[in-house]
Design a protein around this motif. Structure first.
Motif, PDB file in Angstrom:
ATOM      1  N   ASP A 227      -7.980 -28.958-122.148  1.00  0.00           N
ATOM      2  CA  ASP A 227      -9.137 -29.996-121.746  1.00  0.00           C
ATOM      3  C   ASP A 227      -9.255 -30.111-120.172  1.00  0.00           C
ATOM      4  OD1 ASP A 227      -9.227 -30.664-124.546  1.00  0.00           O
ATOM      5  OD2 ASP A 227      -7.804 -32.392-124.350  1.00  0.00           O
ATOM      6  N   ASP A 228     -10.522 -30.332-119.888  1.00  0.00           N
ATOM      7  CA  ASP A 228     -10.713 -30.393-118.517  1.00  0.00           C
ATOM      8  C   ASP A 228      -9.904 -31.652-118.057  1.00  0.00           C
ATOM      9  OD1 ASP A 228     -11.568 -30.026-115.839  1.00  0.00           O
ATOM     10  OD2 ASP A 228     -13.752 -30.757-116.317  1.00  0.00           O
ATOM     11  N   PHE A 229      -9.606 -31.526-116.747  1.00  0.00           N
ATOM     12  CA  PHE A 229      -8.791 -32.857-116.314  1.00  0.00           C
ATOM     13  C   PHE A 229      -9.324 -32.857-114.630  1.00  0.00           C
ATOM     14  CE2 PHE A 229      -5.330 -30.062-116.273  1.00  0.00           C
ATOM     15  CZ  PHE A 229      -4.953 -30.098-114.921  1.00  0.00           C
ATOM     16  N   THR A 230      -9.093 -34.153-114.191  1.00  0.00           N
ATOM     17  CA  THR A 230      -9.073 -34.424-112.654  1.00  0.00           C
ATOM     18  C   THR A 230      -8.154 -35.054-111.998  1.00  0.00           C
ATOM     19  OG1 THR A 230     -11.447 -34.248-112.653  1.00  0.00           O
ATOM     20  CG2 THR A 230     -10.463 -35.320-110.824  1.00  0.00           C
ATOM     21  N   ILE A 231      -7.176 -34.604-111.365  1.00  0.00           N
ATOM     22  CA  ILE A 231      -6.154 -35.402-110.659  1.00  0.00           C
ATOM     23  C   ILE A 231      -6.435 -35.598-109.208  1.00  0.00           C
ATOM     24  CG2 ILE A 231      -4.430 -34.439-112.193  1.00  0.00           C
ATOM     25  CD1 ILE A 231      -3.803 -33.174-108.816  1.00  0.00           C
ATOM     26  N   THR A 232      -5.723 -36.674-108.505  1.00  0.00           N
ATOM     27  CA  THR A 232      -5.796 -37.031-107.243  1.00  0.00           C
ATOM     28  C   THR A 232      -4.597 -36.553-106.603  1.00  0.00           C
ATOM     29  OG1 THR A 232      -7.298 -38.978-107.649  1.00  0.00           O
ATOM     30  CG2 THR A 232      -6.291 -38.889-105.355  1.00  0.00           C
ATOM     31  N   THR A 233      -4.564 -35.745-105.655  1.00  0.00           N
ATOM     32  CA  THR A 233      -3.396 -35.194-104.926  1.00  0.00           C
ATOM     33  C   THR A 233      -2.655 -36.347-104.062  1.00  0.00           C
ATOM     34  OG1 THR A 233      -4.589 -34.514-103.107  1.00  0.00           O
ATOM     35  CG2 THR A 233      -4.422 -32.985-104.721  1.00  0.00           C
TER      36      THR A 233
ATOM     37  N   ASP B  70      -2.555 -36.473-101.248  1.00  0.00           N
ATOM     38  CA  ASP B  70      -3.533 -37.108 -99.875  1.00  0.00           C
ATOM     39  C   ASP B  70      -4.811 -37.496-100.035  1.00  0.00           C
ATOM     40  OD1 ASP B  70      -4.128 -34.280-100.667  1.00  0.00           O
ATOM     41  OD2 ASP B  70      -3.962 -33.676 -98.696  1.00  0.00           O
ATOM     42  N   GLY B  71      -5.149 -37.827-101.427  1.00  0.00           N
ATOM     43  CA  GLY B  71      -6.248 -38.383-101.742  1.00  0.00           C
ATOM     44  C   GLY B  71      -7.329 -37.509-102.212  1.00  0.00           C
ATOM     45  N   LYS B  72      -7.190 -36.036-102.406  1.00  0.00           N
ATOM     46  CA  LYS B  72      -8.277 -35.183-102.602  1.00  0.00           C
ATOM     47  C   LYS B  72      -8.477 -35.136-104.223  1.00  0.00           C
ATOM     48  CE  LYS B  72      -7.242 -31.934 -98.855  1.00  0.00           C
ATOM     49  NZ  LYS B  72      -6.590 -31.028 -98.553  1.00  0.00           N
ATOM     50  N   GLU B  73      -9.489 -34.963-104.442  1.00  0.00           N
ATOM     51  CA  GLU B  73      -9.919 -35.214-106.143  1.00  0.00           C
ATOM     52  C   GLU B  73      -9.978 -33.702-106.563  1.00  0.00           C
ATOM     53  OE1 GLU B  73     -12.151 -37.713-108.413  1.00  0.00           O
ATOM     54  OE2 GLU B  73     -11.020 -39.195-107.367  1.00  0.00           O
ATOM     55  N   VAL B  74      -9.126 -33.250-107.492  1.00  0.00           N
ATOM     56  CA  VAL B  74      -9.196 -31.732-107.860  1.00  0.00           C
ATOM     57  C   VAL B  74      -9.510 -31.629-109.427  1.00  0.00           C
ATOM     58  CG1 VAL B  74      -7.674 -29.787-108.100  1.00  0.00           C
ATOM     59  CG2 VAL B  74      -7.213 -31.319-106.105  1.00  0.00           C
ATOM     60  N   ASN B  75     -10.437 -31.131-109.808  1.00  0.00           N
ATOM     61  CA  ASN B  75     -10.809 -30.659-111.248  1.00  0.00           C
ATOM     62  C   ASN B  75     -10.538 -29.211-111.583  1.00  0.00           C
ATOM     63  OD1 ASN B  75     -13.521 -29.801-113.211  1.00  0.00           O
ATOM     64  ND2 ASN B  75     -12.750 -32.049-113.407  1.00  0.00           N
ATOM     65  N   LEU B  76      -9.819 -29.322-112.659  1.00  0.00           N
ATOM     66  CA  LEU B  76      -9.518 -27.918-113.290  1.00  0.00           C
ATOM     67  C   LEU B  76     -10.670 -26.974-113.598  1.00  0.00           C
ATOM     68  CD1 LEU B  76      -7.278 -26.089-114.474  1.00  0.00           C
ATOM     69  CD2 LEU B  76      -7.696 -27.080-116.745  1.00  0.00           C
ATOM     70  N   TYR B  77     -11.708 -27.454-114.078  1.00  0.00           N
ATOM     71  CA  TYR B  77     -12.730 -26.378-114.468  1.00  0.00           C
ATOM     72  C   TYR B  77     -13.440 -26.257-113.369  1.00  0.00           C
ATOM     73  CZ  TYR B  77     -11.779 -26.132-119.672  1.00  0.00           C
ATOM     74  OH  TYR B  77     -11.072 -26.153-120.748  1.00  0.00           O
ATOM     75  N   LYS B  78     -13.780 -27.149-112.365  1.00  0.00           N
ATOM     76  CA  LYS B  78     -14.135 -26.728-111.130  1.00  0.00           C
ATOM     77  C   LYS B  78     -13.557 -25.609-110.487  1.00  0.00           C
ATOM     78  CE  LYS B  78     -17.179 -30.541-110.059  1.00  0.00           C
ATOM     79  NZ  LYS B  78     -18.581 -29.811-110.563  1.00  0.00           N
ATOM     80  N   LEU B  79     -12.378 -25.660-110.231  1.00  0.00           N
ATOM     81  CA  LEU B  79     -11.540 -24.713-109.786  1.00  0.00           C
ATOM     82  C   LEU B  79     -11.561 -23.365-110.439  1.00  0.00           C
ATOM     83  CD1 LEU B  79      -8.040 -26.419-109.060  1.00  0.00           C
ATOM     84  CD2 LEU B  79      -9.861 -25.664-107.405  1.00  0.00           C
ATOM     85  N   LEU B  80     -11.805 -23.401-112.012  1.00  0.00           N
ATOM     86  CA  LEU B  80     -11.930 -22.296-112.530  1.00  0.00           C
ATOM     87  C   LEU B  80     -13.294 -21.388-112.377  1.00  0.00           C
ATOM     88  CD1 LEU B  80     -10.007 -23.001-115.704  1.00  0.00           C
ATOM     89  CD2 LEU B  80      -9.167 -21.513-114.326  1.00  0.00           C
TER      90      LEU B  80
END
Length: 179
Positions: free
Chosen positions: A68-74, A76-86
């Protein structure tokens, strides 16, 4: 294609060896989560076609499932989305770890070196599942270890969904979202 297979193989071997020989057990810290071991990696999918999508029937992921796609916050406050990275990378290595884990600390220099060499094609997201690993603790740890890939907390409960009993555990997600 040969380079893709080469660095995929290198990352899989590195993560499997480090996990097998130096994992922290579920009882290593008070906040460890109980689950079953993760299956070993499957063969890489042909680069030109997406695999048939499998559903997650028991609530846990297995090799070959589409994550499943997910977004985490690092930390240092950056939002990281798995499917955007892919969309930009050939694969993402998800690393489950904690600051108290000695074997986790031992694998980070090799992981950092591999990341520096392959960061144009591979992204790494290191997720701590230890409750005491606050953003401040993670920031200090990242600086101390010289980590330049994404680091945050396992707010999406990936460790439980992967049934990862031991840490460190690494999961490779291909560009189609397949574990």
């Amino acid at each position: 294609m040969n380079h893709f297979k080469k660095y995929l193989s290198m990352l899989l071997i590195l993560s499997l060896l480090l996990t097998i020989f130096s994992g922290c057990g579920k009882n290593a810290a008070p906040a460890a989560t109980e689950a079953a071991p993760v299956e070993t990696a499957a063969a890489p999918v042909a680069e030109t076609e997406a695999p048939a999508e499998q559903t997650v029937s028991d609530g846990h992921y297995h090799v070959g499932d589409k994550i499943d796609d997910f977004t985490i916050t690092t930390y240092d406050g950056k939002e990281v989305n798995l499917y955007k990275l892919l969309e930009e990378k050939d694969m993402v290595l998800l690393n489950l770890w904690a600051t108290y884990c000695g074997p986790c600390a031992q694998e980070f220099p090799a992981m950092q070196e591999a990341y520096e060499q392959y960061q144009d094609k591979v992204e790494i997201i290191a997720l701590s599942g230890y409750e005491a690993d606050t953003d401040e603790v993670l920031a200090e740890y990242v600086q101390e270890k010289g980590m330049t890939f994404f680091v945050g907390k396992d707010t999406v409960n990936l460790r439980d969904r992967m049934k990862a009993e031991f840490i460190p555990t690494s999961i490779v997600v291909d560009r189609f979202g397949t574990i």
